[in-house]
Enzyme design. Structure first.
Site, PDB file in Angstrom:
ATOM      1  N   LEU A  29      44.580  48.784  45.770  1.00 49.21           N
ATOM      2  CA  LEU A  29      45.884  48.215  45.446  1.00 49.21           C
ATOM      3  C   LEU A  29      46.121  48.192  43.938  1.00 49.21           C
ATOM      4  O   LEU A  29      47.103  48.738  43.451  1.00 49.21           O
ATOM      5  CB  LEU A  29      45.986  46.783  45.994  1.00 49.21           C
ATOM      6  CG  LEU A  29      45.717  46.582  47.488  1.00 49.21           C
ATOM      7  CD1 LEU A  29      45.826  45.100  47.843  1.00 49.21           C
ATOM      8  CD2 LEU A  29      46.678  47.402  48.338  1.00 49.21           C
ATOM      9  N   TRP A  43      39.387  48.575  39.674  1.00 49.85           N
ATOM     10  CA  TRP A  43      38.652  47.451  40.256  1.00 49.85           C
ATOM     11  C   TRP A  43      38.532  47.581  41.775  1.00 49.85           C
ATOM     12  O   TRP A  43      38.658  46.589  42.501  1.00 49.85           O
ATOM     13  CB  TRP A  43      39.314  46.107  39.908  1.00 49.85           C
ATOM     14  CG  TRP A  43      39.394  45.816  38.453  1.00 49.85           C
ATOM     15  CD1 TRP A  43      40.513  45.765  37.686  1.00 49.85           C
ATOM     16  CD2 TRP A  43      38.284  45.543  37.567  1.00 49.85           C
ATOM     17  NE1 TRP A  43      40.185  45.477  36.381  1.00 49.85           N
ATOM     18  CE2 TRP A  43      38.817  45.339  36.277  1.00 49.85           C
ATOM     19  CE3 TRP A  43      36.906  45.460  37.752  1.00 49.85           C
ATOM     20  CZ2 TRP A  43      38.031  45.048  35.173  1.00 49.85           C
ATOM     21  CZ3 TRP A  43      36.121  45.172  36.643  1.00 49.85           C
ATOM     22  CH2 TRP A  43      36.680  44.965  35.384  1.00 49.85           C
ATOM     23  N   ILE A  44      38.265  48.772  42.263  1.00 52.80           N
ATOM     24  CA  ILE A  44      38.223  48.996  43.708  1.00 52.80           C
ATOM     25  C   ILE A  44      36.800  48.834  44.222  1.00 52.80           C
ATOM     26  O   ILE A  44      35.922  49.661  43.962  1.00 52.80           O
ATOM     27  CB  ILE A  44      38.789  50.387  44.067  1.00 52.80           C
ATOM     28  CG1 ILE A  44      40.152  50.600  43.395  1.00 52.80           C
ATOM     29  CG2 ILE A  44      38.874  50.531  45.581  1.00 52.80           C
ATOM     30  CD1 ILE A  44      41.174  49.516  43.686  1.00 52.80           C
ATOM     31  N   HIS A  54      20.431  21.346  35.612  1.00 52.83           N
ATOM     32  CA  HIS A  54      19.232  22.122  35.289  1.00 52.83           C
ATOM     33  C   HIS A  54      18.909  22.128  33.792  1.00 52.83           C
ATOM     34  O   HIS A  54      17.824  22.570  33.399  1.00 52.83           O
ATOM     35  CB  HIS A  54      19.401  23.578  35.765  1.00 52.83           C
ATOM     36  CG  HIS A  54      19.143  23.766  37.224  1.00 52.83           C
ATOM     37  ND1 HIS A  54      20.000  23.318  38.204  1.00 52.83           N
ATOM     38  CD2 HIS A  54      18.107  24.369  37.885  1.00 52.83           C
ATOM     39  CE1 HIS A  54      19.520  23.641  39.388  1.00 52.83           C
ATOM     40  NE2 HIS A  54      18.371  24.269  39.223  1.00 52.83           N
ATOM     41  N   GLU A  85      42.027  38.331  45.046  1.00 54.10           N
ATOM     42  CA  GLU A  85      43.023  38.137  46.111  1.00 54.10           C
ATOM     43  C   GLU A  85      44.200  37.280  45.642  1.00 54.10           C
ATOM     44  O   GLU A  85      44.743  36.464  46.380  1.00 54.10           O
ATOM     45  CB  GLU A  85      42.390  37.496  47.358  1.00 54.10           C
ATOM     46  CG  GLU A  85      41.164  38.198  47.896  1.00 54.10           C
ATOM     47  CD  GLU A  85      41.464  39.576  48.474  1.00 54.10           C
ATOM     48  OE1 GLU A  85      42.619  40.030  48.365  1.00 54.10           O
ATOM     49  OE2 GLU A  85      40.544  40.202  49.023  1.00 54.10           O
TER      50      GLU A  85
END
Length: 387
Positions: free
Chosen positions: A124, A155-156, A340, A365
């Site tokens: 997309l 960015w696939i 931590h 998303e």
């Protein structure tokens, strides 16, 4: 409301939990630092049938309910969020093909996608178009029985393994509004002119590739137009992202759960001033804050998933769950690092990976800022109520 899991869902979760504890947790830190692709883990997920989560039973899939879908991404992300990305993009694409594809397209792809023999993704975003998908510039020009596709995607996830790769294109670049000229094409791996040019360097989200994809006059048969009708691509993509937001929310819960697990264990074992650090109020307050955020995010995610199982439109609910859970994941990871102390900054401990993985959840998303406006508009329009 009943927030209890069914017997089948509990059994499914236990199966997942055993797999994650045995196959992912022991190797995640080392493999991530080595940049090693998790081939063996992928094969294990195939063996469990997880690549068929979103594929209907008629095509050989699990056709899992959405709560079980969420449980899958929660448990895998508890072990290693990057692994969940391999399954996430595949599942979103499978859901889209199953819901919108022609019967010929379903028969051709879904059975092998269900077994993991084939894998898929969804292309997309572009260098100049992320949240605003209507601004994409990738075009598909009709030439006889084919479309000729030209453009670049960015960015696939799963790009190097996707067959087919659904690609969002503009079949009518001059259409107004723009979405009426957008379509989805299923591009087969190895098509001439299709090139995966590079893997993008990332802060976190290791274990799966995120690639630049170049389409240089790729010829795609017109029969590969998803659903067989032009102008439906954006709607097809956005409908699939509802499941994508459930999977991001669930991944966020998995990150938060691991942050809690690691913090609780460390607070019990680490000694300071002659006491376990868990005896000190400052640590107790951070630990309780992690637990509260974690459980709230989990319940909101399950609620949104259950709404989808009821068959109602749930873009508002999935957006709310994704916003809340992803914010919670980052807050939990940050508090875990503080509990931590200096060791939280060390690559020998799990929390530094959680801290690097968590920020993506607020971006993927749909950014949380964008989703916030989507939720607000839905409320203002009376399309959703909060009671």
């Amino acid at each position: 409301m009943d927030f209890r899991l069914s017997d089948e869902q509990r059994l499914f979760r236990e199966t997942l939990r055993t797999f994650v504890d045995r196959e992912i947790v022991p190797v995640a830190r080392d493999w991530e630092h080595e940049g090693r692709y998790p081939t063996e883990i992928v094969e294990g997920m195939r063996g469990l049938g997880l690549f068929g989560l979103a594929v209907p039973e008629a095509y050989g899939g699990l056709e899992a309910d959405t709560v079980s879908f969420a449980l899958t991404f929660e448990e895998i992300s508890r072990g290693w969020m990057g692994i969940a990305g391999i399954l996430g993009s595949h599942s979103v694409s499978c859901w889209m093909i199953a819901r919108h594809g022609t019967e010929e397209q379903k028969q051709r792809y879904l059975p092998e996608l269900a077994t993991g023999e084939r894998r898929t993704a969804i292309a997309l975003t572009e260098p100049g178009a992320g949240t605003d998908l209507q601004s994409i510039t990738t075009t598909a020009r009709r030439d006889g029985d084919d479309y000729v596709v030209r453009g670049t995607k960015m960015w696939i996830t799963n790009a190097r393994h996707a067959d087919p790769l659904p690609v969002l294109v503009k079949t009518d670049p001059g259409a107004e509004p723009a979405h009426r000229g957008m379509s989805m094409l299923l591009v087969d791996a190895g098509a001439p002119g299709l090139e995966i040019t590079k893997d993008m360097g990332k802060l976190g989200y290791k274990g799966t590739e995120s690639c630049e994809v170049v389409l240089d006059d790729v010829r795609v048969p017109a029969t590969q137009l998803l659903g067989g009708v032009e102008g439906r691509g954006l709607q097809q993509a956005l409908s699939s992202l509802e499941t994508g937001r459930i999977n991001i929310a669930a991944r966020s819960v998995g990150i938060a759960q691991r942050a809690y697990d690691e913090s609780l264990s460390y607070a019990r074992e680490r000694q300071a001033f002659g006491h376990a650090i868990g005896d000190f109020q400052a640590v107790q307050l951070r630990l309780s804050a992690i637990a509260v955020r974690l459980q709230a995010a989990r319940l909101m995610t399950y609620w949104a998933a259950s709404r989808m199982d009821e068959g109602v439109r749930m873009d508002t609910e999935s957006g709310m769950a994704k916003i809340f859970a992803s914010d919670a994941a980052l807050e939990c990871a940050t508090d875990a690092m503080r509990i931590h102390g200096g060791y939280g900054y060390s690559t020998e401990f799990e929390v530094e990976r959680l801290y690097r993985d968590a920020p993506l959840m607020s971006i993927g998303e749909g950014t949380n800022d964008m989703l916030g406006t989507v939720v607000a508009r839905s409320l203002l329009a009376g399309k959703a109520t909060i009671r």
